[in-house]
Design a protein around this motif. Structure first.
Motif, PDB file in Angstrom:
ATOM      1  N   ARG A   1      36.159  35.206  50.863  1.00 35.31           N
ATOM      2  CA  ARG A   1      37.762  34.945  50.180  1.00 35.31           C
ATOM      3  C   ARG A   1      37.627  33.782  49.395  1.00 35.31           C
ATOM      4  N   ALA A   2      37.233  32.621  49.555  1.00 37.80           N
ATOM      5  CA  ALA A   2      37.436  30.834  49.483  1.00 37.80           C
ATOM      6  C   ALA A   2      36.881  30.823  48.045  1.00 37.80           C
ATOM      7  N   LEU A   3      35.321  31.726  48.738  1.00 35.34           N
ATOM      8  CA  LEU A   3      34.732  31.435  47.083  1.00 35.34           C
ATOM      9  C   LEU A   3      34.991  32.234  45.676  1.00 35.34           C
ATOM     10  N   ALA A   4      35.570  33.691  46.375  1.00 30.12           N
ATOM     11  CA  ALA A   4      35.927  34.526  45.279  1.00 30.12           C
ATOM     12  C   ALA A   4      37.261  34.241  44.052  1.00 30.12           C
ATOM     13  N   ASP A   5      38.192  33.309  45.868  1.00 31.86           N
ATOM     14  CA  ASP A   5      38.959  32.614  45.032  1.00 31.86           C
ATOM     15  C   ASP A   5      38.806  31.266  43.841  1.00 31.86           C
ATOM     16  N   ALA A   6      37.774  30.346  44.155  1.00 33.23           N
ATOM     17  CA  ALA A   6      37.432  28.830  43.746  1.00 33.23           C
ATOM     18  C   ALA A   6      36.154  29.964  42.397  1.00 33.23           C
ATOM     19  N   GLY A   7      35.772  31.092  42.461  1.00 32.28           N
ATOM     20  CA  GLY A   7      35.476  31.265  41.119  1.00 32.28           C
ATOM     21  C   GLY A   7      35.924  31.925  40.102  1.00 32.28           C
TER      22      GLY A   7
ATOM     23  N   GLY B   1      12.731  26.022  48.086  1.00 25.91           N
ATOM     24  CA  GLY B   1      12.573  27.024  46.855  1.00 25.91           C
ATOM     25  C   GLY B   1      13.789  28.528  46.155  1.00 25.91           C
ATOM     26  N   SER B   2      13.756  29.329  47.305  1.00 28.43           N
ATOM     27  CA  SER B   2      14.414  29.627  47.306  1.00 28.43           C
ATOM     28  C   SER B   2      16.351  29.270  46.786  1.00 28.43           C
ATOM     29  N   VAL B   3      17.057  30.465  46.505  1.00 23.41           N
ATOM     30  CA  VAL B   3      18.381  29.401  45.827  1.00 23.41           C
ATOM     31  C   VAL B   3      19.369  31.047  46.703  1.00 23.41           C
ATOM     32  N   ILE B   4      20.322  30.469  47.220  1.00 21.30           N
ATOM     33  CA  ILE B   4      21.400  31.534  48.053  1.00 21.30           C
ATOM     34  C   ILE B   4      22.166  31.827  46.769  1.00 21.30           C
ATOM     35  N   THR B   5      22.633  33.265  45.858  1.00 15.21           N
ATOM     36  CA  THR B   5      23.580  33.018  45.588  1.00 15.21           C
ATOM     37  C   THR B   5      25.532  33.990  45.891  1.00 15.21           C
ATOM     38  N   CYS B   6      25.683  33.011  45.173  1.00 13.62           N
ATOM     39  CA  CYS B   6      26.531  34.260  45.402  1.00 13.62           C
ATOM     40  C   CYS B   6      28.185  34.179  44.132  1.00 13.62           C
ATOM     41  N   THR B   7      27.674  35.370  43.471  1.00  8.93           N
ATOM     42  CA  THR B   7      28.509  35.824  41.698  1.00  8.93           C
ATOM     43  C   THR B   7      30.391  36.174  42.631  1.00  8.93           C
ATOM     44  N   THR B   8      30.663  35.998  41.307  1.00  7.06           N
ATOM     45  CA  THR B   8      32.247  35.764  41.584  1.00  7.06           C
ATOM     46  C   THR B   8      33.095  36.705  40.191  1.00  7.06           C
TER      47      THR B   8
ATOM     48  N   ALA C   1      46.235  49.084  41.006  1.00  7.62           N
ATOM     49  CA  ALA C   1      46.250  48.380  40.807  1.00  7.62           C
ATOM     50  C   ALA C   1      46.493  46.833  41.881  1.00  7.62           C
ATOM     51  N   MET C   2      46.582  46.872  43.278  1.00  8.56           N
ATOM     52  CA  MET C   2      47.601  46.144  43.778  1.00  8.56           C
ATOM     53  C   MET C   2      47.285  44.916  44.679  1.00  8.56           C
ATOM     54  N   SER C   3      48.486  43.960  44.173  1.00  8.94           N
ATOM     55  CA  SER C   3      47.636  42.513  44.572  1.00  8.94           C
ATOM     56  C   SER C   3      47.313  42.740  46.148  1.00  8.94           C
ATOM     57  N   ASP C   4      47.767  44.121  47.069  1.00 11.23           N
ATOM     58  CA  ASP C   4      46.681  43.273  48.366  1.00 11.23           C
ATOM     59  C   ASP C   4      45.082  42.999  48.455  1.00 11.23           C
ATOM     60  N   THR C   5      44.500  43.741  47.005  1.00  8.56           N
ATOM     61  CA  THR C   5      43.309  43.465  47.209  1.00  8.56           C
ATOM     62  C   THR C   5      43.087  42.749  45.564  1.00  8.56           C
ATOM     63  N   TRP C   6      43.815  43.026  44.791  1.00 12.19           N
ATOM     64  CA  TRP C   6      43.735  41.988  43.006  1.00 12.19           C
ATOM     65  C   TRP C   6      43.905  41.148  43.444  1.00 12.19           C
ATOM     66  N   GLY C   7      44.702  40.044  44.582  1.00 12.18           N
ATOM     67  CA  GLY C   7      45.825  39.171  44.655  1.00 12.18           C
ATOM     68  C   GLY C   7      46.360  39.015  43.328  1.00 12.18           C
ATOM     69  N   LEU C   8      46.479  37.791  42.640  1.00  8.58           N
ATOM     70  CA  LEU C   8      47.355  37.181  41.746  1.00  8.58           C
ATOM     71  C   LEU C   8      47.221  37.925  40.557  1.00  8.58           C
ATOM     72  N   GLN C   9      45.924  38.088  40.110  1.00 10.94           N
ATOM     73  CA  GLN C   9      45.510  38.539  38.902  1.00 10.94           C
ATOM     74  C   GLN C   9      45.903  39.499  38.620  1.00 10.94           C
ATOM     75  N   VAL C  10      46.857  40.709  39.602  1.00  9.42           N
ATOM     76  CA  VAL C  10      47.358  42.186  39.309  1.00  9.42           C
ATOM     77  C   VAL C  10      48.555  41.932  38.159  1.00  9.42           C
ATOM     78  N   GLY C  11      49.094  40.846  38.489  1.00 11.59           N
ATOM     79  CA  GLY C  11      49.800  40.260  37.125  1.00 11.59           C
ATOM     80  C   GLY C  11      49.149  39.912  36.142  1.00 11.59           C
ATOM     81  N   GLU C  12      47.896  39.868  35.449  1.00 10.28           N
ATOM     82  CA  GLU C  12      47.179  39.650  34.214  1.00 10.28           C
ATOM     83  C   GLU C  12      46.521  41.146  33.685  1.00 10.28           C
ATOM     84  N   LEU C  13      46.969  42.354  34.121  1.00  4.50           N
ATOM     85  CA  LEU C  13      46.486  43.146  33.976  1.00  4.50           C
ATOM     86  C   LEU C  13      46.984  44.121  32.420  1.00  4.50           C
TER      87      LEU C  13
END
Length: 343
Positions: free
Chosen positions: A193-199, A235-242, A331-343
């Protein structure tokens, strides 16, 4: 959007990331090329995408890949990645899902031990080599489009984390790749959740501070994703695409891994023939290999190959009811978060 028959969807995932495939019933999409068709879905009529990817028929983690007839003579089939925010030109995990679905349904004839499938995408031609055995698609290797670095060590001014740096690279779409320790987090499920918000926050800042343009494909001109990375001693990398609307990729991310190996090549840390392992936030793995080198618009570029596995786990049939009040989803803010206001 109108259609008069059911939409048949194969349910598929790649290392945990949804990559469902719409393989029958879709309407015609205007456009002479797959890029033009994608632009139509984004800028003219998004209704098919909205119907397939938003509630009540789907959730924010769901992707549906739209199969199309190819627009170029050297391809077997075409596809466009439909996600809740928009249609995207290319995705490694979704490409693996598409190839797996094509072969395991018999839409493309399976040849053991290897079947070659050529895919027309808005990012260019993708050549997939599927390892097949006993009627199963056991793995898919994607010869991806050339990956290249737009800029290393870009400075990003943030209010929350101060000045951070990242690398901007193209691996099918443009990425900003950032070492995860700069935002005080780790690439573990508990931090998703924190990574998604940061990204999400950093992506908005990048739109104001950094400009990108693919030198050979007009219209590919945005940083699609922020990918946090954590390089390991082996040499590997752990990834987290947001991704919008504020979630993280469950897979190791094929286009992001392609962009990553282009960055390593640009830094002199990888060369032709080298392989690297990408691990996702939930432990799934892709192998990335540099097949060769080339140039794109005068920029040095690498030819990446991504290998991973997809899994078919079910089927779904959707129908359009003209009286349905939610034909275009919601779209609902409980899953989209504040971005729902950008739609």
């Amino acid at each position: 959007m109108t259609f008069d028959k059911a939409l048949d969807i194969l349910l598929v995932h790649c290392q945990g990331e949804s990559g469902n495939v719409l393989f029958n019933g879709a309407p015609e999409i205007p456009g002479a090329t797959i890029l033009e068709k994608m632009d139509h879905l984004n800028n003219v009529d998004p209704s098919l995408r909205l119907f397939l990817t938003r509630e009540p028929r789907a959730q924010v983690v769901h992707t549906t890949n739209l199969l199309l007839a190819p627009t170029r003579p050297d391809a077997d089939v075409a596809f466009i990645v439909l996600q809740p925010d928009r249609a995207h030109p290319m995705s490694g995990s979704n490409c693996i899902c598409v190839v797996t679905a094509l072969l395991e349904t018999g839409r493309v004839k399976m040849i053991e031990p290897e079947t070659v499938v050529r895919l027309d995408t808005a990012a260019g031609l993708i050549v997939a080599r599927a390892h097949c055995e006993g009627g199963r698609c056991l793995s898919v290797s994607l010869d991806n489009v050339p990956a290249f670095v737009q800029q290393l060590d870009v400075t990003i001014e943030t209010a929350k984390w101060g000045r951070i740096t990242g690398d901007i690279a193209f691996g099918g779409v443009f990425y900003a790749q950032i070492n995860v320790d700069q935002v005080g987090l780790r690439t573990v499920p508990e931090a998703a959740r924190a990574l998604a918000d940061a990204g999400t926050e950093i992506k908005s800042l990048l739109a104001e501070q950094v400009t990108v343009n693919h030198p050979e494909i007009p219209g590919l001109n945005e940083i699609a994703y922020v990918m946090f990375r954590d390089y390991q001693p082996d040499g590997s990398v752990i990834t987290c695409t947001t991704l919008k609307p504020g979630r993280v990729d469950r897979s190791p991310c094929g286009t992001g891994s392609s962009a990553n190996i282009a960055i390593l090549h640009a830094r002199g840390q990888a060369r032709t023939g080298d392989k690297r392992i990408s691990r996702s936030i939930i432990g799934g793995t892709f192998t990335t290999e540099i097949l060769g080198e080339t140039t794109i618009g005068g920029r040095p570029a690498v030819l990446p190959r991504i290998t991973g596995q997809g899994y078919v786990f079910g089927r779904q049939q959707l129908r359009l009811d003209p009286q349905d009040p939610f034909l275009h989803g919601f779209a609902m803010s409980d899953t989209w978060g504040l971005q729902v206001g950008e739609l």
